[in-house]
Design a protein around this motif. Structure first.
Motif, PDB file in Angstrom:
ATOM      1  N   THR A  67     -10.170   3.807  -0.225  1.00  0.00           N
ATOM      2  CA  THR A  67     -10.788   2.702  -0.970  1.00  0.00           C
ATOM      3  C   THR A  67      -9.945   2.324  -2.180  1.00  0.00           C
ATOM      4  N   ASP A  68      -9.403   3.325  -2.865  1.00  0.00           N
ATOM      5  CA  ASP A  68      -8.535   3.050  -4.021  1.00  0.00           C
ATOM      6  C   ASP A  68      -7.297   2.261  -3.597  1.00  0.00           C
TER       7      ASP A  68
ATOM      8  N   SER B  65      -2.682   7.030   9.843  1.00  0.00           N
ATOM      9  CA  SER B  65      -3.640   6.522   8.866  1.00  0.00           C
ATOM     10  C   SER B  65      -2.984   6.454   7.486  1.00  0.00           C
ATOM     11  N   PRO B  66      -3.576   5.696   6.560  1.00  0.00           N
ATOM     12  CA  PRO B  66      -3.035   5.674   5.193  1.00  0.00           C
ATOM     13  C   PRO B  66      -2.999   7.061   4.561  1.00  0.00           C
ATOM     14  N   LEU B  67      -4.030   7.878   4.794  1.00  0.00           N
ATOM     15  CA  LEU B  67      -4.054   9.204   4.191  1.00  0.00           C
ATOM     16  C   LEU B  67      -3.007  10.133   4.810  1.00  0.00           C
ATOM     17  N   SER B  68      -2.676   9.916   6.079  1.00  0.00           N
ATOM     18  CA  SER B  68      -1.599  10.679   6.701  1.00  0.00           C
ATOM     19  C   SER B  68      -0.258  10.327   6.038  1.00  0.00           C
ATOM     20  N   PHE B  69      -0.056   9.046   5.766  1.00  0.00           N
ATOM     21  CA  PHE B  69       1.157   8.624   5.051  1.00  0.00           C
ATOM     22  C   PHE B  69       1.194   9.256   3.665  1.00  0.00           C
TER      23      PHE B  69
ATOM     24  N   GLY C 249      -9.374  -3.128   7.127  1.00  0.00           N
ATOM     25  CA  GLY C 249      -8.130  -3.846   7.411  1.00  0.00           C
ATOM     26  C   GLY C 249      -6.911  -2.985   7.121  1.00  0.00           C
ATOM     27  N   LEU C 250      -6.972  -2.205   6.052  1.00  0.00           N
ATOM     28  CA  LEU C 250      -5.853  -1.312   5.715  1.00  0.00           C
ATOM     29  C   LEU C 250      -5.654  -0.261   6.803  1.00  0.00           C
ATOM     30  N   GLN C 251      -6.759   0.350   7.230  1.00  0.00           N
ATOM     31  CA  GLN C 251      -6.671   1.354   8.296  1.00  0.00           C
ATOM     32  C   GLN C 251      -6.078   0.757   9.565  1.00  0.00           C
TER      33      GLN C 251
ATOM     34  N   ALA D  53       0.829  -1.202   0.000  1.00  0.00           N
ATOM     35  CA  ALA D  53       0.000   0.000   0.000  1.00  0.00           C
ATOM     36  C   ALA D  53       0.866   1.255   0.000  1.00  0.00           C
ATOM     37  N   GLN D  54       1.924   1.246   0.800  1.00  0.00           N
ATOM     38  CA  GLN D  54       2.826   2.399   0.827  1.00  0.00           C
ATOM     39  C   GLN D  54       3.472   2.625  -0.537  1.00  0.00           C
ATOM     40  N   GLU D  55       3.960   1.541  -1.135  1.00  0.00           N
ATOM     41  CA  GLU D  55       4.605   1.666  -2.441  1.00  0.00           C
ATOM     42  C   GLU D  55       3.615   2.148  -3.494  1.00  0.00           C
ATOM     43  N   TRP D  56       2.367   1.664  -3.422  1.00  0.00           N
ATOM     44  CA  TRP D  56       1.362   2.075  -4.394  1.00  0.00           C
ATOM     45  C   TRP D  56       1.034   3.556  -4.221  1.00  0.00           C
ATOM     46  N   MET D  57       0.932   4.014  -2.976  1.00  0.00           N
ATOM     47  CA  MET D  57       0.648   5.429  -2.750  1.00  0.00           C
ATOM     48  C   MET D  57       1.789   6.314  -3.219  1.00  0.00           C
TER      49      MET D  57
END
Length: 309
Positions: free
Chosen positions: A224-225, A248-252, A236-238, A209-213
């Motif tokens: 969701t994306d 959070s993923p959005l913070s990253f 699960g990601l959160q 997920a990090q690499e994709w972002m």
């Protein structure tokens, strides 16, 4: 920066070069037959400084870890970098090499003149990140420059050096030349940013997920994306991010975008680029909140970074 130091005292030379190279372990041997002398000259700004160092004696010791990247070439034989390593770097006269940058290293040198280009770390990392389309990070270099790119680097240095060594060169022209030399060095040594921002602990899905972002930070993406891209649900990601990264993923994602913004502000021309333009390019619509995030991450306002460009 405009430094011109010289002398005939070995003690003065040792004290000066230990300051230049962040070291307490530099030694100068017996003087040359016609007497000992040394000179160090450097001209530049906060991003790039070009200089020449000449010492009329053998010397050896340790170069400490520094907050700069150093490109250097010698006019004669007898200069060895990383001399205690399994594969020391023998400097070939006239051939630029990058100093080891992530650690201290030992060196040995006969009487010779060495030409130096010192790059501010943040500046060169930003140039490399823009070149590679990545976020900035500590750079890794190839040991040997690519032949075609090395020839171009030497040509750029030859063309730019007279103006870079002239303290009267105006800031705008110096900034242009800095970029030309930095881009040529990045290309010649395949300078690649390392991704310190990535978390190595946690499940594989979080790393993916990090690499994709990082790869898609320029796009308007949602949690969701990201979850769909790595094959897990959003909850699960959160949970993975909160448990293993404390955010959070959005913070990253915001952190990734802030690094992209900083890289572009560092190399931007203040007269033709605005903070708002770059911030919006990376998805920051509310400039007040963006400035607060930026100052918290980097300790200065984005406008201050741009003014140094």
């Amino acid at each position: 920066m405009n430094v011109d130091r010289r002398g005939t005292s070995i003690d003065d030379a040792v004290a000066f070069y230990e300051g230049v190279y962040s070291s307490d372990n530099i030694h100068v041997g017996r003087s040359a037959a016609d007497g000992f002398s040394w000179r160090f000259r450097a001209v530049g700004d906060e991003n790039v400084a070009v200089g020449t160092s000449s010492v009329a004696a053998n010397r050896w010791g340790t170069v400490g870890q520094q907050d700069v990247y150093m490109l250097a070439w010698a006019t004669g034989p007898g200069l060895t970098l990383d001399s205690a390593a399994r594969s020391p770097i023998q400097m070939v006269p006239g051939t630029p090499v990058m100093y080891p940058s992530d650690r201290e290293f030992e060196f040995e040198a006969r009487p010779t003149t060495q030409h130096l280009i010192r790059f501010d770390k943040t500046f060169l990392e930003s140039v490399a990140a823009a070149h590679a389309g990545m976020i900035p990070g500590p750079l890794k270099f190839t040991t040997t420059a690519k032949p075609d790119a090395a020839a171009r680097l030497r040509q750029v240095i030859r063309s730019a050096s007279p103006e870079l060594l002239n303290s009267a060169t105006d800031r705008a022209r110096r900034s242009t030349l800095n970029m030309l030399v930095a881009e040529a060095a990045v290309e010649a040594y395949d300078a690649t940013p390392t991704l310190d921002i990535l978390r190595h602990e946690g499940p594989a899905s979080m790393r993916l997920a990090q690499e994709w972002m990082i790869a898609n930070a320029h796009r308007p993406i949602t949690v969701t994306d990201v979850a769909r891209a790595v094959g897990i649900n959003s909850r699960g990601l959160q949970a993975n991010f909160q448990r293993h990264a404390g955010e959070s993923p959005l913070s990253f994602l915001r952190t990734v975008r802030l690094h992209h913004v900083r890289a572009q502000l560092v190399i931007a021309e203040p007269d033709v680029t605005t903070v708002a333009e770059i911030a919006r390019r990376w998805g920051f619509g509310h400039l007040g909140r963006f400035a607060a995030y930026y100052a918290n991450a980097f300790g200065e306002l984005p406008s201050e970074t741009l003014r140094r460009g």
